[in-house]
Design an enzyme around this catalytic site. Structure first.
Site, PDB file in Angstrom:
ATOM      1  N   ASP A  38      -7.973  -5.321  -0.347  1.00 40.00           N
ATOM      2  CA  ASP A  38      -8.426  -6.149  -1.463  1.00 40.00           C
ATOM      3  C   ASP A  38      -8.097  -7.630  -1.291  1.00 40.00           C
ATOM      4  O   ASP A  38      -8.550  -8.452  -2.076  1.00 40.00           O
ATOM      5  CB  ASP A  38      -7.790  -5.646  -2.771  1.00 40.00           C
TER       6      ASP A  38
ATOM      7  N   HIS B  93       0.848  -1.196   0.000  1.00 36.71           N
ATOM      8  CA  HIS B  93       0.000   0.000   0.000  1.00 36.71           C
ATOM      9  C   HIS B  93       0.876   1.236   0.000  1.00 36.71           C
ATOM     10  O   HIS B  93       1.927   1.238   0.627  1.00 36.71           O
ATOM     11  CB  HIS B  93      -0.913   0.008   1.240  1.00 36.71           C
TER      12      HIS B  93
HETATM   13  N1  ACO Z   1       4.095  -7.508  -4.054  1.00 36.63           N
HETATM   14  C1  ACO Z   1       5.444  -7.535  -4.063  1.00 36.63           C
HETATM   15  N2  ACO Z   1       6.211  -6.442  -3.914  1.00 36.63           N
HETATM   16  C2  ACO Z   1       5.576  -5.274  -3.728  1.00 36.63           C
HETATM   17  C3  ACO Z   1       4.165  -5.179  -3.695  1.00 36.63           C
HETATM   18  C4  ACO Z   1       3.428  -6.351  -3.868  1.00 36.63           C
HETATM   19  N3  ACO Z   1       2.102  -6.330  -3.865  1.00 36.63           N
HETATM   20  N4  ACO Z   1       3.814  -3.895  -3.499  1.00 36.63           N
HETATM   21  C5  ACO Z   1       4.953  -3.206  -3.417  1.00 36.63           C
HETATM   22  N5  ACO Z   1       6.022  -4.031  -3.560  1.00 36.63           N
HETATM   23  C6  ACO Z   1       7.438  -3.649  -3.532  1.00 36.63           C
HETATM   24  C7  ACO Z   1       7.826  -3.017  -4.847  1.00 36.63           C
HETATM   25  O1  ACO Z   1       8.290  -3.983  -5.759  1.00 36.63           O
HETATM   26  C8  ACO Z   1       8.903  -2.059  -4.402  1.00 36.63           C
HETATM   27  O2  ACO Z   1      10.081  -2.799  -4.196  1.00 36.63           O
HETATM   28  P1  ACO Z   1      11.534  -2.153  -4.518  1.00 36.63           P
HETATM   29  O3  ACO Z   1      11.660  -1.017  -3.547  1.00 36.63           O
HETATM   30  O4  ACO Z   1      12.468  -3.263  -4.290  1.00 36.63           O
HETATM   31  O5  ACO Z   1      11.460  -1.694  -5.931  1.00 36.63           O
HETATM   32  C9  ACO Z   1       8.419  -1.575  -3.038  1.00 36.63           C
HETATM   33  O6  ACO Z   1       7.600  -2.636  -2.543  1.00 36.63           O
HETATM   34  C10 ACO Z   1       7.599  -0.308  -3.113  1.00 36.63           C
HETATM   35  O7  ACO Z   1       6.551  -0.523  -4.040  1.00 36.63           O
HETATM   36  P2  ACO Z   1       5.873   0.588  -4.940  1.00 36.63           P
HETATM   37  O8  ACO Z   1       5.209  -0.076  -6.092  1.00 36.63           O
HETATM   38  O9  ACO Z   1       6.865   1.657  -5.244  1.00 36.63           O
HETATM   39  O10 ACO Z   1       4.803   1.146  -3.948  1.00 36.63           O
HETATM   40  P3  ACO Z   1       3.659   2.154  -4.318  1.00 36.63           P
HETATM   41  O11 ACO Z   1       3.371   2.911  -3.117  1.00 36.63           O
HETATM   42  O12 ACO Z   1       3.974   2.908  -5.549  1.00 36.63           O
HETATM   43  O13 ACO Z   1       2.445   1.168  -4.723  1.00 36.63           O
HETATM   44  C11 ACO Z   1       0.663  -0.312  -4.621  1.00 36.63           C
HETATM   45  C12 ACO Z   1       1.434   0.786  -3.889  1.00 36.63           C
HETATM   46  C13 ACO Z   1       0.289   0.163  -6.025  1.00 36.63           C
HETATM   47  C14 ACO Z   1      -0.635  -0.616  -3.873  1.00 36.63           C
HETATM   48  C15 ACO Z   1       1.536  -1.585  -4.683  1.00 36.63           C
HETATM   49  O14 ACO Z   1       1.822  -2.038  -3.381  1.00 36.63           O
HETATM   50  C16 ACO Z   1       0.919  -2.668  -5.514  1.00 36.63           C
HETATM   51  O15 ACO Z   1       1.047  -2.649  -6.742  1.00 36.63           O
HETATM   52  N6  ACO Z   1       0.204  -3.664  -4.882  1.00 36.63           N
HETATM   53  C17 ACO Z   1      -0.456  -4.695  -5.608  1.00 36.63           C
HETATM   54  C18 ACO Z   1      -1.818  -4.208  -6.159  1.00 36.63           C
HETATM   55  C19 ACO Z   1      -2.848  -4.020  -5.058  1.00 36.63           C
HETATM   56  O16 ACO Z   1      -3.044  -4.873  -4.210  1.00 36.63           O
HETATM   57  N7  ACO Z   1      -3.548  -2.876  -5.118  1.00 36.63           N
HETATM   58  C20 ACO Z   1      -4.597  -2.514  -4.159  1.00 36.63           C
HETATM   59  C21 ACO Z   1      -4.112  -1.491  -3.199  1.00 36.63           C
HETATM   60  S1  ACO Z   1      -5.351  -1.105  -2.010  1.00 36.63           S
HETATM   61  C22 ACO Z   1      -6.430  -0.151  -2.859  1.00 36.63           C
HETATM   62  O17 ACO Z   1      -6.051   0.572  -3.755  1.00 36.63           O
HETATM   63  C23 ACO Z   1      -7.838  -0.182  -2.494  1.00 36.63           C
END
Ligand code: ACO
Length: 469
Positions: free
Chosen positions: A400, A344
């Site tokens: 989710d 998140h």
């Molecule tokens: N699985 C594995 N690794 C993850 C995940 C995940 N679900 N989410 C984040 N990371 C990792 C990234 O790879 C990144 O790693 P790095 O620093 O080594 O590159 C680090 O954690 C930071 O991730 P970002 O993508 O930069 O985080 P951001 O804040 O931009 O994204 C998001 C948040 C979009 C929710 C992300 O966690 C994600 O894509 N999750 C999966 C989709 C999801 O479940 N969305 C629903 C969110 S809740 C909602 O919107 C109602």
């Protein structure tokens, strides 16, 4: 209160106690003070850390894992409140008293009858469309001048409109027979009772219209693509109960009604998330609330936001069983893939909404072997992710992750999970838009230009194929 609904309340209070033990609800001073413009903040990509406005609607403490609506913590609202109360709270700023709540419920019931919008929506091939696309179109249709007759302003006329509508589109009757036919409840009587209440609805009429209308639209989308005619809501069911009824065509059990109500409360508002921001950006141009909510629906649809709940079920089915969790996870990790339902932008602790939905998913899946298998797989995946990515990157289940199992256990198809999310988030979108418009300033950030400046224009015939930059 039945034994089961008591058990559900106990599960929520247990989740609250666990959250209290593991975290604390201290506020972050840098995110809980009045703004003096211009203000300093450290902004990351995707506007991370940017402060856009003040709000009294809700607060997400991402480092502690707390969620508050108008001062009330989410666990208490789930344990003791209802979605109707929570929507009223978000929109008006205070919990309604008994009379106000009754008036609000009556309005919601009346406004959920949108025969002209439904008729227009049914004119499109919605059975071939993604439900979120159809829902977005539905909110646009609600807005048209043509369908303004669905709004309260034309209330004096509503019985005529509905009966005219009854002649023109065949609406399905309930399985129990004629006396339960969809339009049979006493609209005329209801209209007279609520006329006075409606006088106070000025300024909020579009919010109410959308809040009540979006579940009806979701019902149309669900029923039509399953080859059935839409159903009208029943006066004896709650907002949550009617949502299940209009989608599935069957009256929910008291447990399903209560769990759906809790799920709606949990999804109602969540700070300046992508869909809320999208709806506020549209509203800040002084476009109307229907277009703003349409923008929220569009943003919510994406798999990085609300669309993740549908993907989670695909992933869990793909994994298949508890034994396959570790090999599947290792493969995804090796490719640095993202796991849907985890992580998140704001929460760097366990999402409080997942703390409630996890136990509810387990509770509901008990009598359903397929859901039980999904839950066991999800639980094993959670353990795997939390013990690795949780420690390394503060990645935990988000809202989710378990919601899909909850809805699946009620027999709801995966592509309706995100529309249900939208139904609930209308409360947050409309409340935040209303609040922002009181001190409106059009949103207009800048981008840093990093392109060239002095390129010479070459006529098309003399141009060589450009290299990709
Ligand atoms: N699985 C594995 N690794 C993850 C995940 C995940 N679900 N989410 C984040 N990371 C990792 C990234 O790879 C990144 O790693 P790095 O620093 O080594 O590159 C680090 O954690 C930071 O991730 P970002 O993508 O930069 O985080 P951001 O804040 O931009 O994204 C998001 C948040 C979009 C929710 C992300 O966690 C994600 O894509 N999750 C999966 C989709 C999801 O479940 N969305 C629903 C969110 S809740 C909602 O919107 C109602």
């Amino acid at each position: 209160m039945s034994k089961e609904t008591k058990e559900i309340t106990e599960l929520i209070l247990k989740a609250k106690a666990k959250a209290l033990k593991e975290t604390s609800s201290e506020a972050e001073p840098e995110l809980t003070r009045p703004i003096k413009w211009p203000t300093d903040c450290i902004v990351g990509p995707g506007l991370e850390g940017a402060i856009a406005c003040e709000t009294k609607i809700g607060y997400v403490n991402g480092s502690k894992g707390w969620l508050i609506y108008r001062g009330y913590n989410i666990f208490d609202l789930c344990a003791y409140s209802t979605f109707e109360e929570v929507s009223y709270l978000l929109l008006h700023g205070y919990l309604p008293n008994e009379k106000q709540l009754e008036g609000f419920k009556k309005k919601m019931l009346l406004f959920s009858h949108i025969p002209n919008t439904k008729r227009l929506l049914m004119g499109f091939p919605i059975e071939n469309m993604k439900p979120m696309a159809a829902l977005r179109m539905g909110t646009n249709l609600m807005r048209q001048e043509f369908t303004d007759v669905d709004k309260y302003g034309y209330l004096s006329n509503i019985a005529n409109i509905i009966s005219a509508d009854e002649d023109s589109i065949p609406m399905e009757t309930e399985p129990m027979g004629e006396e339960h036919a969809i339009y049979e409840f006493k609209r005329k009587q209801l209209e007279n009772k609520i006329k006075d209440d409606l006088k106070h609805a000025i300024g909020f009429d579009s919010c109410y219209h959308l809040l009540a209308g979006v579940p009806s639209l979701t019902g149309v989308v669900a029923r039509i693509r399953d080859g059935h005619l839409p159903l009208e809501p029943k006066s004896e069911l709650s907002y949550a109960g009617n949502l299940i009824y209009m989608i599935t065509g069957r009256e929910p059990t008291s447990v399903e009604e209560r769990v759906m109500d809790i799920a709606l409360i949990l999804h109602a508002d969540h700070g300046m998330n992508a869909s809320t921001f999208a709806s506020m950006v549209v509203a800040s141009t002084l476009a109307d609330l229907y277009l703003s909510v349409g923008a929220g629906i569009a943003a919510l649809n994406g798999p990085l936001h609300g669309g993740a709940n549908e993907k989670v079920i695909e992933v869990l089915k793909d994994i298949g069983s508890v034994n396959n969790v570790k090999p599947w996870f290792d493969k995804v990790r090796a490719k640095k893939g993202k796991i849907m339902g985890f992580g998140h932008r704001v929460y760097k602790a366990y999402d409080p909404r997942a703390r409630v939905l996890g136990p509810l998913a387990k509770y509901l899946s008990k009598g359903n072997p397929e859901a039980k298998k999904l839950f066991a797989t999800a639980n094993a995946l959670e353990k795997e992710v939390v013990s690795t990515l949780g420690k390394e990157k503060r990645i935990f289940p988000n809202v989710d992750f378990y919601s899909g199992i909850v809805y699946s256990s009620m027999g709801i198809a995966p592509d309706l999970f995100t529309p249900i999310f939208a139904v609930s988030r209308v409360a947050g979108w409309t409340a935040r838009v209303q609040e922002y418009l009181r001190n409106n300033r059009i949103f207009r950030p800048r981008a840093m230009y990093v392109g060239p400046f002095d390129k010479e224009y070459v006529p098309v015939k003399q141009r060589r194929a450009a290299k990709k930059s």
